[in-house]
Motif scaffolding. Structure first.
Motif, mmCIF file in Angstrom:
data_model
loop_
_atom_site.group_PDB
_atom_site.id
_atom_site.type_symbol
_atom_site.label_atom_id
_atom_site.label_comp_id
_atom_site.label_asym_id
_atom_site.label_seq_id
_atom_site.Cartn_x
_atom_site.Cartn_y
_atom_site.Cartn_z
ATOM 1 N N LEU A 1 43.772 42.184 41.275
ATOM 2 C CA LEU A 1 44.589 41.356 40.235
ATOM 3 C C LEU A 1 43.652 40.919 39.222
ATOM 4 O O LEU A 1 44.301 40.766 38.025
ATOM 5 N N TYR A 2 42.597 41.033 39.178
ATOM 6 C CA TYR A 2 41.555 40.759 38.053
ATOM 7 C C TYR A 2 41.838 42.025 36.964
ATOM 8 O O TYR A 2 41.793 41.862 35.822
ATOM 9 N N VAL A 3 41.720 43.176 37.572
ATOM 10 C CA VAL A 3 41.671 44.538 36.707
ATOM 11 C C VAL A 3 43.062 44.725 36.164
ATOM 12 O O VAL A 3 43.176 44.875 35.156
ATOM 13 N N TYR A 4 44.164 43.944 36.953
ATOM 14 C CA TYR A 4 45.716 44.060 36.218
ATOM 15 C C TYR A 4 45.604 43.209 35.207
ATOM 16 O O TYR A 4 46.135 43.306 34.087
ATOM 17 N N THR A 5 44.851 42.011 35.366
ATOM 18 C CA THR A 5 45.361 41.029 34.597
ATOM 19 C C THR A 5 44.401 41.310 33.369
ATOM 20 O O THR A 5 44.912 40.952 32.153
ATOM 21 N N LEU A 6 43.298 41.873 33.188
ATOM 22 C CA LEU A 6 42.488 42.234 32.274
ATOM 23 C C LEU A 6 42.963 43.365 31.447
ATOM 24 O O LEU A 6 42.945 43.443 30.215
ATOM 25 N N LEU B 1 37.023 46.371 49.136
ATOM 26 C CA LEU B 1 37.215 45.895 47.747
ATOM 27 C C LEU B 1 38.492 46.180 47.262
ATOM 28 O O LEU B 1 38.780 45.765 46.130
ATOM 29 N N SER B 2 39.398 46.532 47.829
ATOM 30 C CA SER B 2 40.966 46.858 47.510
ATOM 31 C C SER B 2 41.741 46.464 48.524
ATOM 32 O O SER B 2 42.060 47.081 49.502
ATOM 33 N N ASN B 3 42.062 45.175 48.547
ATOM 34 C CA ASN B 3 43.015 44.527 49.354
ATOM 35 C C ASN B 3 44.262 44.321 48.653
ATOM 36 O O ASN B 3 45.026 43.291 49.255
ATOM 37 N N GLY B 4 44.750 44.945 47.753
ATOM 38 C CA GLY B 4 45.980 45.135 47.210
ATOM 39 C C GLY B 4 46.057 44.166 46.117
ATOM 40 O O GLY B 4 45.098 43.131 45.747
ATOM 41 N N MET B 5 47.130 44.171 45.320
ATOM 42 C CA MET B 5 47.372 43.084 44.054
ATOM 43 C C MET B 5 48.741 42.318 44.306
ATOM 44 O O MET B 5 48.885 40.981 44.004
ATOM 45 N N LEU C 1 31.823 37.029 39.550
ATOM 46 C CA LEU C 1 31.501 36.518 40.871
ATOM 47 C C LEU C 1 32.643 35.745 41.814
ATOM 48 O O LEU C 1 32.613 36.024 42.881
ATOM 49 N N LYS C 2 33.441 34.882 40.846
ATOM 50 C CA LYS C 2 34.369 34.515 41.695
ATOM 51 C C LYS C 2 35.408 35.185 42.383
ATOM 52 O O LYS C 2 35.827 35.508 43.460
ATOM 53 N N VAL C 3 35.678 36.454 41.429
ATOM 54 C CA VAL C 3 36.539 37.484 41.907
ATOM 55 C C VAL C 3 36.097 38.288 43.095
ATOM 56 O O VAL C 3 36.683 38.582 44.171
ATOM 57 N N LEU C 4 34.718 38.523 43.001
ATOM 58 C CA LEU C 4 34.005 39.352 43.953
ATOM 59 C C LEU C 4 34.063 38.344 45.388
ATOM 60 O O LEU C 4 34.420 38.962 46.508
ATOM 61 N N ARG C 5 33.928 37.147 45.186
ATOM 62 C CA ARG C 5 33.688 36.355 46.397
ATOM 63 C C ARG C 5 35.187 36.151 46.876
ATOM 64 O O ARG C 5 35.407 36.457 48.105
ATOM 65 N N ASN C 6 36.364 35.951 46.032
ATOM 66 C CA ASN C 6 37.611 35.853 46.639
ATOM 67 C C ASN C 6 37.822 37.466 47.499
ATOM 68 O O ASN C 6 38.764 37.338 48.401
ATOM 69 N N THR C 7 37.546 38.340 46.863
ATOM 70 C CA THR C 7 38.079 39.809 47.469
ATOM 71 C C THR C 7 37.278 39.879 48.546
ATOM 72 O O THR C 7 37.967 40.262 49.952
ATOM 73 N N LEU C 8 35.961 39.518 48.571
ATOM 74 C CA LEU C 8 35.518 39.794 50.231
ATOM 75 C C LEU C 8 35.622 38.932 51.126
ATOM 76 O O LEU C 8 35.770 39.096 52.317
#
Length: 200
Positions: free
Chosen positions: A187-192, A163-167, A1-8
């Motif tokens: 960035l979350y997908v990259y980190t994971l 939903l894709s604003n770069g990493m 939820l935090k990641v989605l909040r930051n992205t949006l």
């Protein structure tokens, strides 16, 4: 939820300020000196070709503990009163990322609008001046309506990529202090995936 909040939120801020390139292009087109116009356009386009690593290096030299900002504050006060590392803070992270992104991409984003302005029929401006229109009237009633279709296409593309604003930008600026507010979906997908070796 935090990641989605930051992205949006970061994508939303980008969409909310998507009118800046069109405003910059109009202001640049109104400059009468061609030499000055080309110089400004070149200087504002160059940052687009810098990698985010170099942009972070610039930010570090400006806002680190021994950076230019702290040195200027200490020079003005005549004593070492400021040693703040402005990059190691979660305060206003979304605004900081927006400002760095705007600085890097403004000139490049304005190119399409400058081309759009060049494509507007000059007879419309001549007819407007004959009717008594000043420069502001010409901008408001001819230039802006002429650029609206281009702007709407660019806006639609921005909304489609919400939903894709770069990493890269968020990766180089992230640290232990701002991790909760800077981590976007990419960035979350990259980190994971890469960081935690969960490639699937």
């Amino acid at each position: 939820l935090k990641v989605l909040r930051n992205t949006l939120i970061m994508s939303g801020l980008g969409i909310a300020t998507s009118w800046l390139p069109i405003a910059f292009a109009i202001l640049l087109a109104e400059v009468r000196s061609t030499k000055f116009q080309r110089t400004v356009q070149t200087l504002t386009t160059i940052p687009n070709f810098l990698s985010w690593v170099l942009v972070y290096a610039v930010a570090l030299s400006l806002f680190a503990t021994d950076g230019l900002v702290n040195n200027l504050i200490n020079l003005i006060n005549g004593a070492k009163v400021s040693n703040t590392n402005y990059l190691n803070s979660a305060d206003l992270t979304w605004i900081k990322m927006l400002l760095w992104g705007t600085w890097k991409g403004l000139g490049w984003s304005a190119i399409i609008y400058i081309a759009g302005i060049a494509g507007i029929d000059q007879q419309l401006y001549e007819a407007a001046r004959v009717d008594g229109a000043n420069r502001f009237h010409c901008i408001w009633h001819i230039t802006i309506p002429g650029l609206i279709p281009t702007y709407m296409v660019m806006l639609l593309m921005s909304v489609a990529g919400i939903l894709s604003n770069g990493m890269e930008q968020y990766l180089v600026f992230s640290n232990a202090y701002n991790g909760d507010v800077i981590q976007v979906l990419d960035l979350y997908v990259y980190t994971l995936g890469i960081g935690n070796s969960q490639l699937s």
